[in-house]
Structure formats: C-alpha cells, structure tokens
Design a protein around this motif. Structure first.
Motif, short mmCIF file in Angstrom:
data_model
loop_
_atom_site.label_atom_id
_atom_site.label_comp_id
_atom_site.label_asym_id
_atom_site.label_seq_id
_atom_site.Cartn_x
_atom_site.Cartn_y
_atom_site.Cartn_z
N GLY A 225 0.89 -1.12 0.15
CA GLY A 225 -0.03 0.02 0.00
C GLY A 225 0.84 1.27 -0.03
O GLY A 225 0.60 2.21 -0.82
N MET A 226 1.88 1.30 0.92
CA MET A 226 2.92 2.28 0.99
C MET A 226 3.53 2.80 -0.40
O MET A 226 3.68 3.80 -0.98
CB MET A 226 3.94 2.24 1.84
CG MET A 226 3.42 2.28 3.36
SD MET A 226 4.95 2.38 4.51
CE MET A 226 3.99 1.79 6.04
N LEU A 227 3.98 1.65 -1.24
CA LEU A 227 4.59 1.54 -2.37
C LEU A 227 3.81 2.43 -3.63
O LEU A 227 4.08 3.34 -4.27
CB LEU A 227 5.00 0.22 -3.10
CG LEU A 227 6.39 -0.24 -2.49
CD1 LEU A 227 6.31 -1.70 -2.93
CD2 LEU A 227 7.32 0.69 -3.28
N LYS A 228 2.52 1.92 -3.35
CA LYS A 228 1.66 2.55 -4.22
C LYS A 228 1.18 4.07 -3.89
O LYS A 228 0.99 4.81 -4.90
CB LYS A 228 0.22 1.67 -4.01
CG LYS A 228 -0.91 1.92 -5.38
CD LYS A 228 -1.92 0.76 -5.17
CE LYS A 228 -2.93 0.80 -6.12
NZ LYS A 228 -3.98 1.81 -5.79
N TYR A 229 1.00 4.17 -2.77
CA TYR A 229 0.76 5.66 -2.42
C TYR A 229 1.75 6.61 -3.00
O TYR A 229 1.44 7.64 -3.15
CB TYR A 229 0.53 5.67 -0.94
CG TYR A 229 0.01 6.86 -0.20
CD1 TYR A 229 -1.28 7.39 -0.23
CD2 TYR A 229 0.91 7.79 0.52
CE1 TYR A 229 -1.51 8.55 -0.05
CE2 TYR A 229 0.60 9.13 0.74
CZ TYR A 229 -0.87 9.40 0.48
OH TYR A 229 -1.17 10.92 1.03
N VAL A 230 2.99 6.22 -2.55
CA VAL A 230 4.00 7.27 -2.81
C VAL A 230 4.06 7.28 -4.36
O VAL A 230 4.46 8.66 -4.62
CB VAL A 230 5.53 6.98 -2.08
CG1 VAL A 230 5.40 6.75 -0.75
CG2 VAL A 230 6.14 5.69 -2.79
N GLY A 231 3.87 6.62 -4.94
CA GLY A 231 3.81 6.43 -6.58
C GLY A 231 2.79 7.81 -6.94
O GLY A 231 2.84 8.58 -7.90
N GLU A 232 1.51 7.33 -6.37
CA GLU A 232 0.36 8.36 -6.69
C GLU A 232 0.22 9.62 -5.84
O GLU A 232 -0.37 10.65 -6.54
CB GLU A 232 -0.99 7.45 -6.40
CG GLU A 232 -1.10 6.32 -7.07
CD GLU A 232 -2.07 5.26 -6.64
OE1 GLU A 232 -2.70 5.45 -5.59
OE2 GLU A 232 -2.33 4.19 -7.56
N SER A 233 1.02 9.84 -4.92
CA SER A 233 0.77 11.07 -4.15
C SER A 233 1.44 12.24 -4.71
O SER A 233 2.65 12.02 -5.19
CB SER A 233 1.25 10.90 -2.49
OG SER A 233 1.40 12.21 -2.08
N PRO A 234 0.99 13.44 -4.93
CA PRO A 234 1.75 14.45 -5.52
C PRO A 234 3.10 15.03 -4.65
O PRO A 234 3.67 15.69 -4.97
CB PRO A 234 0.55 15.65 -5.63
CG PRO A 234 -0.33 15.31 -4.59
CD PRO A 234 -0.38 13.82 -4.43
N SER A 235 3.03 14.51 -3.47
CA SER A 235 4.22 14.99 -2.50
C SER A 235 5.72 14.73 -2.95
O SER A 235 5.44 13.54 -3.80
CB SER A 235 4.07 14.37 -1.05
OG SER A 235 2.71 14.79 -0.55
N GLU A 236 6.48 15.17 -2.82
CA GLU A 236 7.91 15.31 -3.14
C GLU A 236 8.91 14.33 -2.24
O GLU A 236 9.71 13.72 -2.62
CB GLU A 236 8.60 16.16 -3.75
CG GLU A 236 7.95 17.09 -5.02
CD GLU A 236 8.02 15.95 -6.28
OE1 GLU A 236 9.17 15.65 -6.53
OE2 GLU A 236 6.88 15.99 -7.03
N GLU A 237 8.14 14.38 -0.89
CA GLU A 237 9.04 13.96 0.14
C GLU A 237 8.17 12.92 1.08
O GLU A 237 7.03 13.47 1.40
CB GLU A 237 9.80 15.02 0.84
CG GLU A 237 10.72 16.08 0.12
CD GLU A 237 11.31 17.02 0.75
OE1 GLU A 237 12.05 16.72 1.64
OE2 GLU A 237 10.97 18.38 0.35
#
Ligand code: CIZ
Ligand code: SF4
Length: 312
Positions: A225-237
């Motif tokens: 879930g985290m892997l998917k989330y960091v790919g989809e979130s507009p956040s850079e960090e």
C-alpha cells in the motif's frame, strides 16, 4: 564502510555467483520488501508476504529461494506443496509471530467460544492451523468485515488489531498482546521531530506502529500500500514509518522523490540476517528446506485459502 572497493567487488562476485547457481538449478529467487538492497537487486520477484506466496504458486520453477523470515516461507510452502522452498538462514524468524502459540490460542478460544479467530499472516503455521482465517496488513479490515461472527479474536499483533477495530466498529475485537519489536520502537516524538526537520514531507506508516504514531500519519497501510501511495501522491518527500528496506523500491520507482526515516532504530535484524553469502550457500547446499508437519498444513492452508477467497 571499511574497504569499500573490496565490498563492491565482493558484492558483484556474489551476485554473479548467485545468478549462475540459480540458472544451473532452475531456481527462483524471491525477496521480501524488507530485505537488504543487494538482495532486492538480484531477486526475480520482490513483494510483501502475500504477493510472494501467490507468485511462488504461479511460478513454473520447482525450487524457490525465499529471502524473508520463516512464517513467510512456511506460507509459500503450504500453498505450493509440490515445490521446494529454501530459507537461506534457518534462524530468520519473526518475534511477533512467536508471541502466539497454538496452545495459548486454543485456551483463548475456550474463553470466547462464540468468537472467530482471525490471524495476521505474521504467525506460525501452528497458529494459522488454529485460526479460522488469515489476513495481511493490506486486507485485515476487509477480512474482519467479511466474518459472520460479531466477536473476533485477532492474533497476534495488537497494534494492527486496534487499527482494524477503529475501522470496523460493528465488530468486537479481542486483541492478543503481541507486537512487532521493530515497529514498536518508533515514538510520536521522533515522528514530530522528523516532520519539523522536513516540513514538506508526508508521514506514512505501517499499522504495526503504535497508535500515537499512526495518529501522525497521512497514510496508513502495508508495504504494498505504501509503495502504491508514494507513487500516486503529489508529494515529493516522505517520512517512511516502516522497515527501511522498503525504501529501495520506493526510490527505484520514484527517483525524483525523497525518502527519510524517522529513527535509525528501525532495522529488522531478522530480515537482515539474509546476506548474499547465505543466499549463495543456500543454493549450493539446497538448504534450509521448509517442511511443515502434514497435520498442521491441512488446517493452516485452509486458513490461507479462506483469505484468498475473501480478497479475490
Ligand atoms: O505481509 C508482509 O509482507 C509484511 C510483514 C508487511 C507488509 O505490510 O507488507
Ligand atoms: Fe517480524 Fe517486525 Fe521483523 Fe516484520 S519487521 S519480520 S513483524 S519483527
């Protein structure tokens, strides 16, 4: 690092050797998201315990080198009885899984005969055999919701259990007093300080963390879930609230994004027991073969299969 040139050369040597050994015995190398970077680099498949067990079943290879901890290799072995599953380091266990025993669980059941037992995948095969259904951190909420019983004994992780309880208020969850010794280390103070140091970063966390830590997160989920989330979130960090092995794939999939860890005490020593040297040895000697007693396999496999039926 001492003698970095030697290390780089040695790493390449071992990685080459593993590839050759793998080819000569037709083996598949799979690695959990928390494994060392150099293991993930040469693994055929990297994922969470559920994805690895599923992919091992689908793979044509008959020999699987499972870089992870014992309960994961056991689950893969139970779902693929025709395959040889090798765990490179025999001692690679999981203290959380060992916090529940089949005996204690039977006693708990006697105390609550009307309750169903949902076991987190981080449990021994013997505990799975005493449970009604299994779940992972990605599907725990869905699995608990799917149960017809109103009362659920949730074993063995109390933090994940509490998180599920908050999302499924219609059920009464009886929590086991178990926890992940790694995720429990992270404190709210460490998260707050890291947030102050990186004010633009989003904090994401694994549900095995303490509740006070989860309250600070914008996303709570499994490693997948985290892997998917960091790919989809507009956040850079991102400040990553789980075992830092996961950062290898986060960086590889998102080279432009930055990842920070909120504590240097977040390493799972059991996951890190597996080194390139031990993987090479495992292939050479065909060790350590995971064997689960037949009477346990039958019941525990059913528990895993019920989860697969619910989440498919
Ligand atoms: O199920 C797994 O692989 C574990 C232990 C963690 C996760 O959230 O993926
Ligand atoms: Fe077990 Fe925690 Fe290590 Fe996962 S991170 S293998 S739950 S001790």
């Amino acid at each position: 690092m001492i003698r970095p040139e030697f290390d780089a050369k040695y790493k390449e040597h071992l990685q080459r050797k593993i590839k050759e050994l793998k080819k000569s015995c037709g083996a598949l190398l799979v690695a959990h998201n928390y494994q060392r970077d150099e293991i993930q680099e040469i693994a055929d498949i990297v994922g969470d315990s559920y994805a690895l067990a599923r992919d091992v079943k689908l793979a044509p290879e008959k020999t699987i080198v499972f870089c992870g901890v014992k309960f994961m290799a056991e689950s893969a072995a139970m779902l693929s009885p025709e395959k040889t599953i090798l765990l490179p380091v025999e001692e690679a266990g999981c203290p959380l899984a060992d916090m529940a025993t089949a005996d204690k669980l039977r006693k708990k059941r006697e105390q609550y005969p009307e309750a169903a037992v949902v076991c987190y995948v981080n449990s021994t095969a013997a505990v799975k055999a005493e449970s009604d259904i299994c779940c992972t951190s990605s599907n725990a909420i869905q699995v608990v919701k799917s149960m017809k019983e109103d009362k659920i004994i949730f074993v063995p992780d109390k933090n994940l259990g509490r998180y599920v309880r908050e999302h499924v208020p219609e059920k009464e969850l009886i929590l086991w007093d178990g926890y992940c010794v790694v995720h429990m280390r992270l404190t709210r103070e460490e998260v707050i300080t890291t947030k102050q140091l990186y004010p633009g970063a989003e904090f994401i966390a694994h549900p095995e963390c303490r509740r006070e830590v989860l309250e600070e997160a914008t996303y709570v989920g499994s490693t997948a879930g985290m892997l998917k989330y960091v790919g989809e979130s507009p956040s850079e960090e991102f400040i990553v609230g789980t075992e830092p092995g996961i950062i290898y794939r986060m960086k590889r999939n998102n080279p432009e994004k930055k990842f920070y860890i909120p504590t240097d005490q977040f390493i799972c020593a059991n996951m890190k027991l597996t080194t390139l040297g031990w993987v090479a040895r495992s292939l050479e000697k065909q060790i350590y073969k995971i064997e689960v007693p037949e009477n346990v396999v039958k019941k525990a496999r059913r528990t895993l299969e019920r989860m697969i039926e619910v989440v498919k």
